[in-house]
Design a protein around this motif. Sequence first.
Motif, PDB file in Angstrom:
ATOM      1  N   VAL A 138       2.945  65.662  11.050  1.00  0.00           N
ATOM      2  CA  VAL A 138       3.390  64.637  11.984  1.00  0.00           C
ATOM      3  C   VAL A 138       2.882  63.279  11.521  1.00  0.00           C
ATOM      4  O   VAL A 138       1.758  63.156  11.058  1.00  0.00           O
ATOM      5  CB  VAL A 138       2.851  64.936  13.403  1.00  0.00           C
ATOM      6  N   GLU A 139       3.724  62.270  11.635  1.00  0.00           N
ATOM      7  CA  GLU A 139       3.339  60.889  11.302  1.00  0.00           C
ATOM      8  C   GLU A 139       3.849  59.955  12.385  1.00  0.00           C
ATOM      9  O   GLU A 139       4.846  60.236  13.042  1.00  0.00           O
ATOM     10  CB  GLU A 139       3.934  60.457   9.963  1.00  0.00           C
ATOM     11  N   TYR A 140       3.168  58.828  12.541  1.00  0.00           N
ATOM     12  CA  TYR A 140       3.576  57.773  13.475  1.00  0.00           C
ATOM     13  C   TYR A 140       4.404  56.783  12.668  1.00  0.00           C
ATOM     14  O   TYR A 140       3.891  56.111  11.775  1.00  0.00           O
ATOM     15  CB  TYR A 140       2.327  57.111  14.057  1.00  0.00           C
ATOM     16  N   ILE A 141       5.702  56.701  12.941  1.00  0.00           N
ATOM     17  CA  ILE A 141       6.610  55.918  12.106  1.00  0.00           C
ATOM     18  C   ILE A 141       7.455  54.961  12.942  1.00  0.00           C
ATOM     19  O   ILE A 141       7.607  55.126  14.144  1.00  0.00           O
ATOM     20  CB  ILE A 141       7.556  56.839  11.302  1.00  0.00           C
ATOM     21  N   SER A 142       8.022  53.977  12.274  1.00  0.00           N
ATOM     22  CA  SER A 142       9.050  53.136  12.876  1.00  0.00           C
ATOM     23  C   SER A 142      10.363  53.865  12.699  1.00  0.00           C
ATOM     24  O   SER A 142      10.661  54.355  11.608  1.00  0.00           O
ATOM     25  CB  SER A 142       9.139  51.785  12.162  1.00  0.00           C
ATOM     26  N   ASN A 143      11.139  53.949  13.750  1.00  0.00           N
ATOM     27  CA  ASN A 143      12.399  54.678  13.666  1.00  0.00           C
ATOM     28  C   ASN A 143      13.569  53.705  13.710  1.00  0.00           C
ATOM     29  O   ASN A 143      13.900  53.168  14.760  1.00  0.00           O
ATOM     30  CB  ASN A 143      12.505  55.689  14.806  1.00  0.00           C
ATOM     31  N   PRO A 144      14.226  53.477  12.580  1.00  0.00           N
ATOM     32  CA  PRO A 144      15.341  52.537  12.554  1.00  0.00           C
ATOM     33  C   PRO A 144      16.583  53.049  13.279  1.00  0.00           C
ATOM     34  O   PRO A 144      17.508  52.296  13.526  1.00  0.00           O
ATOM     35  CB  PRO A 144      15.620  52.353  11.061  1.00  0.00           C
ATOM     36  N   GLN A 145      16.613  54.325  13.651  1.00  0.00           N
ATOM     37  CA  GLN A 145      17.776  54.863  14.349  1.00  0.00           C
ATOM     38  C   GLN A 145      17.733  54.575  15.841  1.00  0.00           C
ATOM     39  O   GLN A 145      18.720  54.765  16.522  1.00  0.00           O
ATOM     40  CB  GLN A 145      17.876  56.367  14.123  1.00  0.00           C
ATOM     41  N   LYS A 146      16.591  54.116  16.349  1.00  0.00           N
ATOM     42  CA  LYS A 146      16.498  53.790  17.763  1.00  0.00           C
ATOM     43  C   LYS A 146      17.273  52.503  18.014  1.00  0.00           C
ATOM     44  O   LYS A 146      17.182  51.547  17.265  1.00  0.00           O
ATOM     45  CB  LYS A 146      15.038  53.617  18.192  1.00  0.00           C
ATOM     46  N   SER A 147      18.041  52.469  19.117  1.00  0.00           N
ATOM     47  CA  SER A 147      18.904  51.320  19.389  1.00  0.00           C
ATOM     48  C   SER A 147      18.115  50.030  19.536  1.00  0.00           C
ATOM     49  O   SER A 147      18.594  48.964  19.210  1.00  0.00           O
ATOM     50  CB  SER A 147      19.732  51.578  20.643  1.00  0.00           C
ATOM     51  N   GLY A 148      16.885  50.101  20.030  1.00  0.00           N
ATOM     52  CA  GLY A 148      16.076  48.904  20.183  1.00  0.00           C
ATOM     53  C   GLY A 148      15.805  48.217  18.860  1.00  0.00           C
ATOM     54  O   GLY A 148      15.747  47.000  18.782  1.00  0.00           O
ATOM     55  N   ASN A 149      15.656  48.979  17.790  1.00  0.00           N
ATOM     56  CA  ASN A 149      15.405  48.377  16.488  1.00  0.00           C
ATOM     57  C   ASN A 149      16.620  47.640  15.961  1.00  0.00           C
ATOM     58  O   ASN A 149      16.488  46.597  15.353  1.00  0.00           O
ATOM     59  CB  ASN A 149      14.967  49.435  15.487  1.00  0.00           C
ATOM     60  N   TRP A 150      17.803  48.206  16.146  1.00  0.00           N
ATOM     61  CA  TRP A 150      19.013  47.526  15.692  1.00  0.00           C
ATOM     62  C   TRP A 150      19.230  46.249  16.490  1.00  0.00           C
ATOM     63  O   TRP A 150      19.560  45.211  15.935  1.00  0.00           O
ATOM     64  CB  TRP A 150      20.228  48.448  15.797  1.00  0.00           C
ATOM     65  N   LEU A 151      19.023  46.314  17.798  1.00  0.00           N
ATOM     66  CA  LEU A 151      19.132  45.125  18.630  1.00  0.00           C
ATOM     67  C   LEU A 151      18.104  44.095  18.194  1.00  0.00           C
ATOM     68  O   LEU A 151      18.402  42.911  18.073  1.00  0.00           O
ATOM     69  CB  LEU A 151      18.945  45.489  20.111  1.00  0.00           C
ATOM     70  N   SER A 152      16.900  44.537  17.927  1.00  0.00           N
ATOM     71  CA  SER A 152      15.839  43.646  17.485  1.00  0.00           C
ATOM     72  C   SER A 152      16.207  42.977  16.159  1.00  0.00           C
ATOM     73  O   SER A 152      15.988  41.778  15.980  1.00  0.00           O
ATOM     74  CB  SER A 152      14.543  44.433  17.324  1.00  0.00           C
ATOM     75  N   ALA A 153      16.781  43.738  15.242  1.00  0.00           N
ATOM     76  CA  ALA A 153      17.178  43.171  13.953  1.00  0.00           C
ATOM     77  C   ALA A 153      18.249  42.096  14.117  1.00  0.00           C
ATOM     78  O   ALA A 153      18.184  41.032  13.492  1.00  0.00           O
ATOM     79  CB  ALA A 153      17.680  44.282  13.032  1.00  0.00           C
ATOM     80  N   VAL A 154      19.223  42.344  14.966  1.00  0.00           N
ATOM     81  CA  VAL A 154      20.293  41.363  15.191  1.00  0.00           C
ATOM     82  C   VAL A 154      19.728  40.111  15.853  1.00  0.00           C
ATOM     83  O   VAL A 154      20.016  38.985  15.439  1.00  0.00           O
ATOM     84  CB  VAL A 154      21.428  41.979  16.046  1.00  0.00           C
TER      85      VAL A 154
END
Length: 142
Positions: free
Chosen positions: A87-103
């Motif tokens: 198990v690792e603690y990771i950033s998940n680019p598939q989460k909708s919040g990340n895509w919204l954050s990127a835009v």
Amino acid sequence: MNFITVSSFDNYIDANIILGKLQHEGITCFLRDEYTVTIDPILTNAIGGIKLMVPEADAQQAADLLALFDKERRKHMECPNCHSHNVEYISNPQKSGNWLSAVLTFLFGSYAMSIKKVYHCFTCGFEFDELPDAPSPAFSPN
């Protein structure tokens, strides 16, 4: 004396914990680019993170200790789905919040609004927000 990088980190807390552990084991070491990453975290990936530097002669011993530290850390992280310790603690680019954050970052500034980080089990693929409570070790007075 030539120093080489044995590990890199994306935050100063993890880097300093490992630095202290290696120094406690008698290995001379230091952190490179710690201040740059701490002051401007956006540069972390561009410069390769905070680098843990050790003398070339101590590189193998440091690598062995890092593997031991990682094994100890993984003992305390267990997937609630399959009970694996992979198990690792990771950033998940598939989460909708990340895509919204990127835009929003692209349109309105240089800082991300929020990054969704999760624990990810690489054995079964299950993702969860918090580690389940680990049982406390039995107290032994001797």
